[in-house]
Design an enzyme around this catalytic site. Structure first.
Site, PDB file in Angstrom:
ATOM      1  N   ASP A   1       5.320  -1.720   3.690  1.00  0.00           N
ATOM      2  CA  ASP A   1       4.521  -0.513   3.457  1.00  0.00           C
ATOM      3  C   ASP A   1       5.355   0.756   3.331  1.00  0.00           C
ATOM      4  OD1 ASP A   1       2.199  -1.966   3.457  1.00  0.00           O
ATOM      5  OD2 ASP A   1       1.696  -1.550   5.551  1.00  0.00           O
TER       6      ASP A   1
ATOM      7  N   THR B   1       9.222  -3.524   7.009  1.00  0.00           N
ATOM      8  CA  THR B   1       7.810  -3.540   6.625  1.00  0.00           C
ATOM      9  C   THR B   1       7.712  -3.174   5.154  1.00  0.00           C
ATOM     10  OG1 THR B   1       5.664  -2.413   6.862  1.00  0.00           O
ATOM     11  CG2 THR B   1       7.609  -1.179   7.553  1.00  0.00           C
TER      12      THR B   1
ATOM     13  N   ASP C   1       6.544   0.099  13.497  1.00  0.00           N
ATOM     14  CA  ASP C   1       6.396   1.027  14.620  1.00  0.00           C
ATOM     15  C   ASP C   1       5.848   0.362  15.882  1.00  0.00           C
ATOM     16  OD1 ASP C   1       3.840   0.698  13.670  1.00  0.00           O
ATOM     17  OD2 ASP C   1       3.493   2.812  13.209  1.00  0.00           O
TER      18      ASP C   1
ATOM     19  N   GLY D   1       4.648  -7.867  11.119  1.00  0.00           N
ATOM     20  CA  GLY D   1       4.540  -8.552   9.828  1.00  0.00           C
ATOM     21  C   GLY D   1       5.913  -8.856   9.258  1.00  0.00           C
TER      22      GLY D   1
ATOM     23  N   ASP E   1       6.224   2.842   5.563  1.00  0.00           N
ATOM     24  CA  ASP E   1       5.473   3.894   6.258  1.00  0.00           C
ATOM     25  C   ASP E   1       6.107   4.313   7.589  1.00  0.00           C
ATOM     26  OD1 ASP E   1       4.986   1.526   7.575  1.00  0.00           O
ATOM     27  OD2 ASP E   1       2.821   1.787   7.701  1.00  0.00           O
TER      28      ASP E   1
ATOM     29  N   ARG F   1       2.698 -11.703  17.307  1.00  0.00           N
ATOM     30  CA  ARG F   1       2.245 -10.549  18.077  1.00  0.00           C
ATOM     31  C   ARG F   1       2.026 -11.011  19.510  1.00  0.00           C
ATOM     32  NH1 ARG F   1       1.621  -6.776  14.263  1.00  0.00           N
ATOM     33  NH2 ARG F   1       1.029  -7.457  12.182  1.00  0.00           N
TER      34      ARG F   1
ATOM     35  N   ARG G   1      -2.411  -0.017   4.151  1.00  0.00           N
ATOM     36  CA  ARG G   1      -3.594   0.369   4.934  1.00  0.00           C
ATOM     37  C   ARG G   1      -3.586   1.854   5.252  1.00  0.00           C
ATOM     38  NH1 ARG G   1      -2.871  -2.899   8.987  1.00  0.00           N
ATOM     39  NH2 ARG G   1      -1.991  -1.333  10.372  1.00  0.00           N
TER      40      ARG G   1
END
Length: 328
Positions: free
Chosen positions: A132, A130, A107, A15, A134, A76, A176
């Protein structure tokens, strides 16, 4: 003796996030500073398989530090997950004279780089991109700060309408598997409740909290929900449940969606991207490989890619306590 690095390839994968362009710029200009060539690889690993390369110099990255998204595009690649696909990618890199890779992504992108290195011994450095936040091994990923500011700005606008109409708004934000955006933006925007994947609030506690808010004199409320929260199947089902059990509330839903991933990066993300890009290239020059560059205690540090992929980014428990106090 470490391999002499003469040409570095840079790609963005997964992303997109604000700050990726600033990181590309940093990689390209750090290469130029050290008299190393740099090529941009378009569309991530798929572009590597197809040989979609372009030579990049300091002037080719003019005026991109302020732009969101990624000039190198992202895609992707199912083919890169196969040995045959990775073999094609390796052949193309050798043909182009590329000695090392800087991978900007999350990741999944790092996993691809780690596998590629294990098969071909190709030097790889990762830069976390990213919204997020995360990824283990860094307090901030590229785009996270920008996304937070975007979300807070949106919630501020939504609150104007909520107050005007005495409404309860459920605002769904990205996340998510991690609630970093929801938790921090919820505190920053003064949300009454924050629902995140790491904490199962439970429907009964949510209803109790909303009832207390009403009883305390609050005429409108904002509930920030990370998309991965487990309290309901989705935010619209949660809205129906609250309306059925608390009919005094007029409930609305706002899903912020992909607007969180776009926009001009914040100053923090631009500076972070610049720092991480320099460290990534200079680490490759020093003979290092299979690391992610990240921010730890405001210092740029290296984390082994395998740890960055397998480690878990923890939510700040103290912020949860702050959130509870602020919703009083």
């Amino acid at each position: 003796m470490p391999k002499t690095i003469k040409k570095v390839g840079v790609l963005t994968s997964g992303g997109d996030s604000p700050g990726m362009n600033a990181a590309i710029r940093s990689v390209v200009r750090t290469c130029a500073y050290h008299n190393i060539e740099c090529i941009g690889i378009y569309r991530g690993y798929q572009g590597m398989i197809e040989g979609d390369f372009k030579e990049m110099g300091p002037r080719s990255v003019n005026n991109i530090v302020n732009k969101g998204g990624t000039i190198l595009k992202s895609a992707r690649s199912v083919e890169f997950r196969t040995p045959e696909g990775r073999k094609k990618a390796h052949e193309n890199l050798l043909k182009a004279g590329v000695d090392a890779l800087v991978v900007i992504g999350g990741d999944g992108s790092f996993t691809g780089g780690l596998i590629f290195n294990s098969e071909y011994g190709f030097p790889v450095m990762g830069i976390p991109g990213t919204i997020d936040n995360d990824i283990f091994g860094t307090s901030h990923t590229l785009g996270y700060d920008t996304a937070l500011n975007t979300v807070v700005d949106c919630i501020d606008k939504i609150r104007d309408t909520a107050s005007s109409h005495n409404r309860l708004f459920f605002v769904e934000v990205m996340g998510r598997d991690a609630g970093h955006i929801a938790l921090n933006a919820g505190i920053g925007a003064g949300a009454e409740e924050i629902l995140i994947p790491e904490e199962d609030l439970g429907l009964d506690r949510l209803l109790d909290s909303l009832q207390k808010s009403k009883a305390s004199g609050k005429s409108s409320s904002i509930v920030v929900i990370a998309e991965g929260d487990k309290i309901g199947k989705n935010v619209f089902e949660l809205k129906d449940y609250v309306e059925a059990n608390l009919p005094e509330y007029d409930v609305r839903v706002s899903v912020l969606g992909h607007m969180q991933r776009g926009g001009s990066p914040s100053c923090f993300d631009r500076v972070l991207a610049s720092r991480l890009g320099v460290k990534a290239v200079e680490s490759l020059i020093e003979g290092k490989s299979n690391y992610m560059v990240g921010l730890q205690a405001d210092k740029v540090a290296l984390t082994p890619l395998e740890q960055a992929i397998k480690g878990k980014s923890e939510i700040d428990r103290e912020l949860l306590r702050v959130s509870d106090i602020m919703s009083t």
